[in-house]
Motif scaffolding. Sequence first.
Motif, PDB file in Angstrom:
ATOM      1  N   ASP A  95       0.438  -1.258  -0.089  1.00  0.00           N
ATOM      2  CA  ASP A  95       0.204   0.056   0.232  1.00  0.00           C
ATOM      3  C   ASP A  95       1.004   1.538  -0.159  1.00  0.00           C
ATOM      4  OD1 ASP A  95      -1.835  -1.568  -0.292  1.00  0.00           O
ATOM      5  OD2 ASP A  95      -3.095  -0.662   2.241  1.00  0.00           O
ATOM      6  N   GLY A  96      -0.010   2.273  -0.910  1.00  0.00           N
ATOM      7  CA  GLY A  96       0.882   3.711  -1.009  1.00  0.00           C
ATOM      8  C   GLY A  96       2.564   3.099  -2.134  1.00  0.00           C
ATOM      9  N   LEU A  97       2.480   2.410  -2.650  1.00  0.00           N
ATOM     10  CA  LEU A  97       3.413   2.249  -3.565  1.00  0.00           C
ATOM     11  C   LEU A  97       3.438   3.015  -4.724  1.00  0.00           C
ATOM     12  CD1 LEU A  97       6.518   0.979  -4.522  1.00  0.00           C
ATOM     13  CD2 LEU A  97       4.995  -0.760  -5.137  1.00  0.00           C
ATOM     14  N   LYS A  98       3.546   3.571  -5.326  1.00  0.00           N
ATOM     15  CA  LYS A  98       3.350   4.013  -6.974  1.00  0.00           C
ATOM     16  C   LYS A  98       4.235   3.345  -7.831  1.00  0.00           C
ATOM     17  CE  LYS A  98       1.569   8.066  -4.712  1.00  0.00           C
ATOM     18  NZ  LYS A  98       2.994   8.007  -3.028  1.00  0.00           N
ATOM     19  N   LEU A  99       2.691   2.940  -9.129  1.00  0.00           N
ATOM     20  CA  LEU A  99       3.501   3.253 -10.587  1.00  0.00           C
ATOM     21  C   LEU A  99       3.989   4.455 -10.954  1.00  0.00           C
ATOM     22  CD1 LEU A  99       2.485   0.453  -8.873  1.00  0.00           C
ATOM     23  CD2 LEU A  99       0.862   0.031 -11.481  1.00  0.00           C
ATOM     24  N   VAL A 100       5.198   4.483 -11.405  1.00  0.00           N
ATOM     25  CA  VAL A 100       5.384   5.864 -11.733  1.00  0.00           C
ATOM     26  C   VAL A 100       4.762   5.910 -13.536  1.00  0.00           C
ATOM     27  CG1 VAL A 100       7.624   7.366 -11.878  1.00  0.00           C
ATOM     28  CG2 VAL A 100       6.900   6.872  -9.717  1.00  0.00           C
ATOM     29  N   TRP A 101       5.498   5.132 -14.214  1.00  0.00           N
ATOM     30  CA  TRP A 101       5.023   5.251 -15.165  1.00  0.00           C
ATOM     31  C   TRP A 101       4.739   3.769 -15.675  1.00  0.00           C
ATOM     32  CZ3 TRP A 101       2.347   7.870 -18.681  1.00  0.00           C
ATOM     33  CH2 TRP A 101       2.581   7.583 -19.751  1.00  0.00           C
ATOM     34  N   ARG A 147      10.201   8.124 -20.090  1.00  0.00           N
ATOM     35  CA  ARG A 147       8.848   8.952 -19.239  1.00  0.00           C
ATOM     36  C   ARG A 147       9.039   9.161 -17.455  1.00  0.00           C
ATOM     37  NH1 ARG A 147       4.300   9.495 -22.968  1.00  0.00           N
ATOM     38  NH2 ARG A 147       3.635  10.557 -21.152  1.00  0.00           N
ATOM     39  N   ALA A 148       9.916   8.226 -16.685  1.00  0.00           N
ATOM     40  CA  ALA A 148       9.525   8.484 -15.590  1.00  0.00           C
ATOM     41  C   ALA A 148      11.263   8.979 -15.658  1.00  0.00           C
ATOM     42  CB  ALA A 148       9.733   6.950 -15.116  1.00  0.00           C
ATOM     43  N   GLY A 149      11.426  10.115 -16.433  1.00  0.00           N
ATOM     44  CA  GLY A 149      12.472  11.453 -15.455  1.00  0.00           C
ATOM     45  C   GLY A 149      13.320  10.263 -14.985  1.00  0.00           C
ATOM     46  N   GLY A 150      14.614   9.266 -16.531  1.00  0.00           N
ATOM     47  CA  GLY A 150      15.251   8.610 -16.401  1.00  0.00           C
ATOM     48  C   GLY A 150      16.111   7.924 -15.615  1.00  0.00           C
ATOM     49  N   ARG A 151      17.531   7.643 -15.669  1.00  0.00           N
ATOM     50  CA  ARG A 151      17.867   5.837 -14.814  1.00  0.00           C
ATOM     51  C   ARG A 151      18.374   6.571 -13.131  1.00  0.00           C
ATOM     52  NH1 ARG A 151      21.544   4.473 -20.179  1.00  0.00           N
ATOM     53  NH2 ARG A 151      19.113   4.161 -21.716  1.00  0.00           N
ATOM     54  N   GLU A 152      18.275   8.107 -13.180  1.00  0.00           N
ATOM     55  CA  GLU A 152      18.839   8.391 -11.672  1.00  0.00           C
ATOM     56  C   GLU A 152      17.591   7.752 -10.062  1.00  0.00           C
ATOM     57  OE1 GLU A 152      19.376  12.769  -8.879  1.00  0.00           O
ATOM     58  OE2 GLU A 152      18.256  12.799 -11.449  1.00  0.00           O
ATOM     59  N   GLY A 203      13.727   8.281  -2.919  1.00  0.00           N
ATOM     60  CA  GLY A 203      14.070   8.151  -4.445  1.00  0.00           C
ATOM     61  C   GLY A 203      14.050   7.278  -4.924  1.00  0.00           C
ATOM     62  N   ALA A 204      14.473   6.368  -4.287  1.00  0.00           N
ATOM     63  CA  ALA A 204      15.084   4.836  -4.923  1.00  0.00           C
ATOM     64  C   ALA A 204      13.323   4.730  -6.013  1.00  0.00           C
ATOM     65  CB  ALA A 204      15.674   4.073  -4.094  1.00  0.00           C
ATOM     66  N   ARG A 205      13.615   3.841  -6.412  1.00  0.00           N
ATOM     67  CA  ARG A 205      13.103   3.294  -7.920  1.00  0.00           C
ATOM     68  C   ARG A 205      13.356   1.800  -8.142  1.00  0.00           C
ATOM     69  NH1 ARG A 205      12.253   7.473 -12.772  1.00  0.00           N
ATOM     70  NH2 ARG A 205      14.620   7.392 -12.883  1.00  0.00           N
ATOM     71  N   ALA A 206      12.416   1.328  -8.562  1.00  0.00           N
ATOM     72  CA  ALA A 206      12.221   0.009  -9.616  1.00  0.00           C
ATOM     73  C   ALA A 206      12.190  -0.156 -10.469  1.00  0.00           C
ATOM     74  CB  ALA A 206      11.726  -1.472  -8.666  1.00  0.00           C
ATOM     75  N   LEU A 207      12.635  -1.021 -11.289  1.00  0.00           N
ATOM     76  CA  LEU A 207      12.088  -1.044 -13.309  1.00  0.00           C
ATOM     77  C   LEU A 207      11.613  -2.321 -13.307  1.00  0.00           C
ATOM     78  CD1 LEU A 207      11.540   0.242 -16.268  1.00  0.00           C
ATOM     79  CD2 LEU A 207      13.754  -0.656 -16.944  1.00  0.00           C
ATOM     80  N   SER A 240       7.978   3.424  -7.167  1.00  0.00           N
ATOM     81  CA  SER A 240       8.915   3.692  -6.670  1.00  0.00           C
ATOM     82  C   SER A 240       7.682   4.281  -5.065  1.00  0.00           C
ATOM     83  CB  SER A 240       9.513   5.313  -6.747  1.00  0.00           C
ATOM     84  OG  SER A 240       9.820   6.083  -5.496  1.00  0.00           O
ATOM     85  N   TRP A 241       8.381   4.683  -3.991  1.00  0.00           N
ATOM     86  CA  TRP A 241       7.409   5.006  -2.905  1.00  0.00           C
ATOM     87  C   TRP A 241       7.561   6.557  -2.567  1.00  0.00           C
ATOM     88  CZ3 TRP A 241       4.525   2.005  -0.237  1.00  0.00           C
ATOM     89  CH2 TRP A 241       5.018   0.123  -0.208  1.00  0.00           C
ATOM     90  N   ASP A 242       7.667   7.063  -3.556  1.00  0.00           N
ATOM     91  CA  ASP A 242       8.112   8.839  -3.319  1.00  0.00           C
ATOM     92  C   ASP A 242       7.109   9.012  -4.777  1.00  0.00           C
ATOM     93  OD1 ASP A 242       9.428   8.770  -0.977  1.00  0.00           O
ATOM     94  OD2 ASP A 242      10.901   7.676  -1.937  1.00  0.00           O
ATOM     95  N   GLY A 243       7.008  10.105  -5.034  1.00  0.00           N
ATOM     96  CA  GLY A 243       6.517  11.151  -6.127  1.00  0.00           C
ATOM     97  C   GLY A 243       5.227  11.139  -6.978  1.00  0.00           C
ATOM     98  N   PRO A 244       4.358  11.201  -8.096  1.00  0.00           N
ATOM     99  CA  PRO A 244       3.344  10.729  -8.342  1.00  0.00           C
ATOM    100  C   PRO A 244       3.241   9.023  -9.334  1.00  0.00           C
ATOM    101  CG  PRO A 244       4.932  12.124 -10.185  1.00  0.00           C
ATOM    102  CD  PRO A 244       5.552  11.670  -8.989  1.00  0.00           C
TER     103      PRO A 244
END
Length: 319
Positions: A5-11, A71-76, A140-144, A176-180
């Motif tokens: 719960d709360g995890l974001k599917l950024v794109w 679309r998700a803003g790159g690899r950072e 701000g960490a993300r996974a693909l 990601s857990w952060d952002g839109p």
Amino acid sequence: MSVADGLKLVWTEAFVPEREVRVAEIGALHGLAPRQVAVMERMHGLASVRWDPDLPLLDLLVAPAGKALERAGGREGLAYLIYVHASPQVAPAHVSVARELRDALGLGDVQVFEVSQQACASALAALEIAGELLRAESPGARALVVNGEKPFTELNQMHYPIGDVMGEGATATVVSWDGPGDEVHGYAVRHDGSFADSLTLYEALPRRRFVDTSIDMIAKVVGEVLLQGGLTLGDIDHFIPSNISRVFWSQVVHALGVDRDRVFLDNLPRYGHCFAADSLINFATLRDRGRLEPGGYSLLACPGLGASFAALLLRHGAR
């Protein structure tokens, strides 16, 4: 409450090959009689699939993965690359598709692994796994999460007794857990190991038992995610199933009492069953058509041979 719960599917980016093949052609290739093809088309709702034998697996996966990152803003901040496939093996044993995909995308030392143990329900499981891993990372960490494979034998291209013809398609989702993004509000999965030998589904009695069990299990995981989200079926804007038999989903919809106009099966006759990629391909199609209203809810549901049954509840963010 689900641990996701709360995890974001950024794109989520979806990709299908351009080459379209009629189900009748595939049926003839595998020796089906015309009446059997007619059953696939008229009862199960199949018309064509996307299938390009000349398209390498890596190219199938790179296409959506590169666009999703863009679309998700790159690899950072990318910490993990998870490759999902429904079939136990998609390449020779000495080949790591996940590592080859990482190298093709130029992702350096990003950690990689594969998820496949829940067959076609593995895509939803991988999202939860990604979320749990990201909890231990910096903000701000993300996974693909990349999902897709190719039918390479008769057995995994056509499941005539249960109404499946497998097509090619792939998805890539940055989480990601952060952002839109579209926010997970519930995830549930159940397993029934009595169907581990999926070859028995070619026999009438085990097949009937599998269908009955599947309807019951899907109803249970749907009920669980609705409870987690504090919702009812009436609150769901879109019920997004995988692209398996129209007959099967008609029975599920009837058992649940879902309004049929909320059930998205538009891609079933166009793409067939794309292994574990179906639900997210359908999700991306609805989004691209402008049908996912901010604040609205969608419920993804997917059974997998073996057998696993999963559901995911999403609340849509702003586009």
